[in-house]
Design a protein around this motif. Structure first.
Motif, PDB file in Angstrom:
ATOM      1  N   ALA A 159     -25.910  77.690   8.978  1.00  0.00           N
ATOM      2  CA  ALA A 159     -25.604  76.618   8.029  1.00  0.00           C
ATOM      3  C   ALA A 159     -26.703  75.566   8.108  1.00  0.00           C
ATOM      4  N   PHE A 160     -27.022  74.941   6.971  1.00  0.00           N
ATOM      5  CA  PHE A 160     -28.041  73.893   6.965  1.00  0.00           C
ATOM      6  C   PHE A 160     -27.889  73.013   5.738  1.00  0.00           C
ATOM      7  N   THR A 161     -28.601  71.895   5.774  1.00  0.00           N
ATOM      8  CA  THR A 161     -28.671  70.993   4.627  1.00  0.00           C
ATOM      9  C   THR A 161     -29.919  71.339   3.838  1.00  0.00           C
ATOM     10  N   TYR A 162     -29.786  71.429   2.504  1.00  0.00           N
ATOM     11  CA  TYR A 162     -30.929  71.843   1.674  1.00  0.00           C
ATOM     12  C   TYR A 162     -31.123  70.880   0.508  1.00  0.00           C
ATOM     13  N   GLU A 163     -32.394  70.549   0.262  1.00  0.00           N
ATOM     14  CA  GLU A 163     -32.756  69.701  -0.876  1.00  0.00           C
ATOM     15  C   GLU A 163     -33.473  70.557  -1.914  1.00  0.00           C
ATOM     16  N   THR A 164     -32.947  70.595  -3.113  1.00  0.00           N
ATOM     17  CA  THR A 164     -33.544  71.398  -4.176  1.00  0.00           C
ATOM     18  C   THR A 164     -34.778  70.699  -4.734  1.00  0.00           C
ATOM     19  N   GLY A 165     -35.504  71.407  -5.597  1.00  0.00           N
ATOM     20  CA  GLY A 165     -36.692  70.823  -6.207  1.00  0.00           C
ATOM     21  C   GLY A 165     -36.389  69.610  -7.059  1.00  0.00           C
ATOM     22  N   SER A 166     -35.163  69.523  -7.582  1.00  0.00           N
ATOM     23  CA  SER A 166     -34.773  68.371  -8.399  1.00  0.00           C
ATOM     24  C   SER A 166     -34.225  67.222  -7.571  1.00  0.00           C
ATOM     25  N   GLY A 167     -34.176  67.405  -6.235  1.00  0.00           N
ATOM     26  CA  GLY A 167     -33.733  66.322  -5.362  1.00  0.00           C
ATOM     27  C   GLY A 167     -32.273  66.355  -4.978  1.00  0.00           C
ATOM     28  N   GLU A 168     -31.520  67.362  -5.435  1.00  0.00           N
ATOM     29  CA  GLU A 168     -30.111  67.466  -5.068  1.00  0.00           C
ATOM     30  C   GLU A 168     -29.981  67.965  -3.628  1.00  0.00           C
ATOM     31  N   ILE A 169     -29.092  67.328  -2.859  1.00  0.00           N
ATOM     32  CA  ILE A 169     -28.904  67.674  -1.447  1.00  0.00           C
ATOM     33  C   ILE A 169     -27.492  68.209  -1.251  1.00  0.00           C
ATOM     34  N   GLY A 170     -27.397  69.336  -0.553  1.00  0.00           N
ATOM     35  CA  GLY A 170     -26.089  69.927  -0.311  1.00  0.00           C
ATOM     36  C   GLY A 170     -26.108  70.831   0.903  1.00  0.00           C
ATOM     37  N   GLN A 171     -24.927  71.276   1.302  1.00  0.00           N
ATOM     38  CA  GLN A 171     -24.776  72.153   2.460  1.00  0.00           C
ATOM     39  C   GLN A 171     -24.823  73.610   2.018  1.00  0.00           C
ATOM     40  N   ARG A 172     -25.501  74.429   2.800  1.00  0.00           N
ATOM     41  CA  ARG A 172     -25.589  75.859   2.509  1.00  0.00           C
ATOM     42  C   ARG A 172     -25.144  76.650   3.737  1.00  0.00           C
ATOM     43  N   ARG A 173     -24.567  77.788   3.477  1.00  0.00           N
ATOM     44  CA  ARG A 173     -24.163  78.723   4.534  1.00  0.00           C
ATOM     45  C   ARG A 173     -24.646  80.102   4.093  1.00  0.00           C
ATOM     46  N   VAL A 174     -25.545  80.701   4.858  1.00  0.00           N
ATOM     47  CA  VAL A 174     -26.216  81.907   4.382  1.00  0.00           C
ATOM     48  C   VAL A 174     -26.296  82.972   5.468  1.00  0.00           C
ATOM     49  N   GLU A 175     -26.516  84.204   5.019  1.00  0.00           N
ATOM     50  CA  GLU A 175     -26.851  85.312   5.902  1.00  0.00           C
ATOM     51  C   GLU A 175     -28.369  85.465   5.870  1.00  0.00           C
ATOM     52  N   PRO A 176     -29.083  85.008   6.873  1.00  0.00           N
ATOM     53  CA  PRO A 176     -30.549  85.028   6.833  1.00  0.00           C
ATOM     54  C   PRO A 176     -31.098  86.449   6.969  1.00  0.00           C
ATOM     55  N   HIS A 177     -32.123  86.735   6.188  1.00  0.00           N
ATOM     56  CA  HIS A 177     -32.736  88.073   6.228  1.00  0.00           C
ATOM     57  C   HIS A 177     -34.125  88.047   6.846  1.00  0.00           C
ATOM     58  N   ALA A 178     -34.996  87.147   6.354  1.00  0.00           N
ATOM     59  CA  ALA A 178     -36.373  87.119   6.864  1.00  0.00           C
ATOM     60  C   ALA A 178     -37.052  85.821   6.465  1.00  0.00           C
TER      61      ALA A 178
END
Length: 335
Positions: A159-178
């Motif tokens: 899980a991490f905090t992510y900022e999109t190119g447009s500046g929106e910030i939100g929480q993400r939960r992902v299955e990392p691949h590479a």
């Protein structure tokens, strides 16, 4: 510490460092000893401070875990030379990597055998770094990279905090691949569990990555490999300016000259290709077009707003050519 270990235990330690988990049977087979001997050697490694964990269940076995202190690593000759050379030419795109690499290299070279130190010195003496303007850009945090790399290796939800190119910030939960280094930007290829689709995340926009402790079965990536997936996504990304044309050259030549992603250049035949350029900065497209000849006018189309920038660049080049011509003429008169 390692000078007190017999050769068999050094081999055991080396195996534990190359893979996350080994079963006792696998280790016994590799070393040609009994399971009892493996258990005894594991206990001695623990007594010497190596954090070897035992796991139970169907996938049980042994693994070298993270401890309070970094234990000595066992490297063969090729691995030692490869690491030393990589440290001397530390990759771009990682914040503070140059200073950290110098410290690590100093420690490694101090213990390298003379024969290997000579190899590294020879490579260094015949190699000259050339910082390029397009190799500078956003940098990724090394601790973030390390956390994500471990999660990719262990197939662990993160899980991490992510900022999109447009500046929106939100929480993400992902299955990392590479992780993919597209100089100088690092990307994380992962499956977004909330949106139920594969996503591309820029590592420099990721903060506070945290492994969840939950392991998952790796999904099949919708591409031959992670690098190909990143190239496809970048090539398909929307842009403000676009340009399409037929080019009288083979696809490999066009791709090399324009520094285009594979998806942007497609072969028509052995001597013709199509070129699709896209960028938010019109100067980027103009610079790419300077490296090639274009086909018939009726094959050229794209964003009309791009035309003034191409005309402006054309006028600048004509002005420079005119100045050179006049200078040459004046020189001829003087002679």
């Amino acid at each position: 510490m390692t000078q007190d270990l017999p050769a068999r235990m050094l081999r055991l330690l080396s195996l534990l460092q190359t893979r996350r988990t080994w079963s006792g049977a696998e280790l016994a087979e590799r070393l040609g000893v009994t399971l009892r001997t493996i258990r005894r050697d594991i206990d001695r490694l623990r007594d010497l401070g190596y954090p070897v964990e035992g796991t139970t269940g169907q996938a049980g076995g042994y693994r070298l875990a993270a401890g309070a202190d970094l234990p000595p690593l066992l490297l063969d000759d090729e691995e030692a030379v490869a690491i030393a050379v990589a440290l001397r030419t530390a990759a771009s795109g990682v914040a503070g990597i140059e200073e950290t690499a110098v410290r690590a290299l100093a420690k490694l070279e101090q213990v390298l055998p003379v024969r290997l130190r000579h190899q590294v010195a020879t490579i260094q003496a015949t190699t000259a770094p050339l910082p390029l303007p397009w190799s500078t850009g956003p940098t990724a945090d090394p601790s973030t990279l390390a956390t994500l790399a471990a999660a990719c290796r262990d197939h662990e939800l993160v899980a991490f905090t992510y900022e999109t190119g447009s500046g929106e910030i939100g929480q993400r939960r992902v299955e990392p691949h590479a992780l993919v280094a597209a100089d100088p930007v690092w990307y994380l290829v992962a499956y977004d569990t909330e949106h139920e689709q594969w996503r591309l995340f820029r590592v420099d926009r990721i903060t506070d990555p945290a492994p969840t402790g939950r392991r998952v079965t790796p999904r099949e990536l919708p591409a031959p490999d992670a690098a190909a997936y990143v190239a496809e996504r970048l090539a398909a990304a929307p842009a403000r300016y676009t340009f399409h044309a037929s080019v009288p050259a083979d696809a490999d030549t066009v791709r090399a000259r324009t520094y285009s992603l594979p998806g942007r250049v497609r072969p028509v035949d052995d001597h013709t290709s199509t070129l699709d350029l896209a960028a938010n900065n019109p100067r980027r497209i103009a610079e790419q077009l300077l490296t090639i000849d274009l086909g018939p006018d009726d094959t050229i189309h794209g964003t009309p707003e791009l035309a003034p920038y191409l005309e402006q660049l054309g006028r600048r080049l004509l002005r420079a050519a005119g100045a050179l011509t006049r200078h040459d003429a004046n020189g001829a008169e003087d002679r």
